[in-house]
Scaffold this motif. Structure first.
Motif: not given
Length: 544
Positions: A308-314
């Motif tokens: 995941l890049v530029d985010h971490n929220e599912f």
């Protein structure tokens, strides 16, 4: 890298330039380290991103729809098949050659006509005699000759064999006591016996241990419409192979269970639990055989490897991301609902752009950044920091931008102006298209919220479209079943943003971004960052 499963590198839903450029750049970084990597996107690209990809010569990343693997992602068994005319003997031989328990039966165009398993073939030798007789009755002279490695000496259009078979063992009564009528008769090289059997009404004569057939026998065969085959084997093997002469079209399953290559492996596995077969044909969108999937494949499959890049929220990621093998996260946003079943590499920095982090990783690992990739990363960095006007901008962003500009041989101010001018064509899009290009979902204290931010050349021109804005916002609000929808139009040139809201909590947003006397939707000067300014302000407003 050839045989390993690929790593999919993806940004968030409704991709912006930073998420797309970061995915492309980090895939390049991983490939430079010998890891098979594929950059991905989770939706359509905005005008700015499309402009930058075209300017620097990059293809659109793969559109990733789900974190689960499809059957096409598996190493399926090769698509070996047989035709409807393949004899049972040849089918058995091919199963031994390829060590298979079954085959799809295909037409000339590769589409599936049926399916044959070893158990189907075993029934030929172990099944009911009446069924075997019926199969031989429908088998052609040519198919019988091929199976027993024979030569057709005489053939006839008016064949009349009934599938029953006799092997003539000569004795003192010769052939007098044999009922030959309409039967397939296996006989030796006794000319008199051959002729007599034909005259007794034999449907077909198969001659063993003979180098030829006398003319008088051929003449009788023509008179009584009795084909003659010289067998390539003795009596015992001829009788064995004869029952393997029927074509598989007579015994195949006409409507077999198949799977499409774009079906998810876990869905295919659930369907397999309700059936008894070991292997199943897999077809493409044109229904052409492209391989076989077995229970082994399903039991041993793993879902996609994802970074995941530029985010971490599912909630902002690819569908079913919680089922994926998440390997890494590279981000500059808040950490919210992220959780994995195994340790992962997690790099999160308080910084203005993910592109800055990616560029830093190239330098840390002494991997050269090509000029076109440097240009793409620079565009992402300038986009996410709004040319350093966003409060999220750090000294590291500015320093990295200068390094990237030097590598790409670009002037930052000129390039930024060209980039924002090129993306300003979005003003001609529908409001709905504009607001869904860069929109993110948040659950703020149980309030289902979406916040959209669109970069425009002039907020004044957006005010002239307020009827359309209201209509399309209400449409999106109802479609997504939201509690609150916030739309922000930001102009770098006019140094601020204007806000529109829909929902029961809309009045609280008006308290955060109040209008000046005599105005509606006043410009909120200095408000640029959704992450550092807008989301925290809305969070705070909704708490009261």
């Amino acid at each position: 890298m050839k045989n390993e499963s690929p790593v999919y590198i993806t940004g968030h839903q409704h991709p912006d330039t930073d998420s797309v450029a970061s995915a492309i750049a980090y895939a390049f970084f991983k490939r430079a380290n010998g890891i098979k990597s594929i950059p991905c996107r989770l939706g359509d690209l905005n005008n700015e991103t499309e402009y930058l990809l075209k300017r620097f010569g990059f293809e659109k990343p793969l559109l990733l729809k789900d974190a689960r693997i499809t059957l096409a992602d598996l190493e399926l068994d090769e698509p070996v098949s047989i035709t409807p005319e393949t004899t049972v003997r040849d089918a058995i031989s091919k199963m031994h050659e390829y060590e298979r328990n079954s085959f799809a039966v295909t037409h000339e165009d590769g589409t599936i006509a049926g399916y044959v398993s070893k158990s189907d073939l075993a029934n030929i030798g172990l099944g009911d005699t009446a069924a075997e007789i019926e199969l031989l009755k429908q088998t052609t002279v040519e198919e019988i000759a091929e199976t027993i490695d024979g030569t057709i000496v005489y053939n006839d259009d008016q064949v009349h064999y009934n599938g029953k078979t006799s092997i003539v063992a000569l004795n003192e009564t010769k052939v007098d006591n044999y009922n030959a009528e309409d039967r397939i008769v296996i006989v030796g090289n006794d000319t008199a016996a051959q002729k007599q059997l034909i005259e007794k009404g034999a449907g077909m004569l198969i001659v063993v241990w003979s180098n030829g057939i006398k003319d008088e026998v051929k003449k009788a065969a023509a008179e009584y419409h009795c084909p003659i085959i010289l067998s390539g084997h003795g009596a015992m093997n001829t009788s064995r192979y004869l029952f393997f002469a029927p074509p598989v079209r007579l015994i195949m399953t006409d409507d077999p269970i198949t799977f499409r290559s774009d079906e998810f492996a876990e869905d295919a596995g659930n369907k397999m639990l309700k059936t008894r077969f070991r292997s199943y044909p897999v077809v493409n969108e044109k229904k052409v055989l492209c391989g076989y999937v077995s229970r082994f494949h399903i039991l041993n499959h793993k879902n996609k490897k994802i970074i995941l890049v530029d985010h971490n929220e599912f909630s902002q990621s690819v569908r079913n991301v919680e089922k994926a093998q998440i390997l890494e996260v590279i981000d500059h946003h808040r950490i919210n609902d992220f959780a994995t079943t195994q340790p992962v590499s997690f790099r999160n920095e308080i910084i203005g752009s993910t592109a800055t982090i990616i560029a830093t990783m190239f330098r840390e690992n002494q991997i050269p950044i090509p000029a076109n990739l440097a240009g793409l990363l620079l565009g992402a960095l300038l986009s996410d920091t709004l040319v350093f006007q966003s409060p999220t901008t750090t000294r590291k962003d500015i320093d990295t931008a200068n390094i990237l500009a030097a590598l790409a041989d670009l002037d930052i101010d000129t390039f930024a102006k060209e980039m924002f001018t090129a993306s300003a064509s979005s003003i001609n899009q529908s409001i709905y298209e504009m607001i869904v290009q860069d929109i993110k979902y948040y659950d703020i204290g149980g309030i289902r919220t979406m916040i959209s931010q669109t970069i425009v050349p002039s907020v004044e021109k957006m005010r002239s479209r307020e009827i359309e804005i209201s209509r399309d916002m209400n449409r999106l609000y109802e479609k997504k079943e939201l509690d609150l929808l916030v739309v922000c139009f930001t102009s770098v040139l006019e140094d601020g943003s204007i806000f529109y809201t829909v929902g029961e909590k809309a009045d609280k947003i008006l308290d955060v971004y109040p209008d000046l006397p005599g105005e509606t939707h006043s410009v909120q000067h200095g408000v640029f960052s959704r992450k550092k300014q807008i989301v925290p302000a809305i969070n705070e407003a909704l708490e009261f």
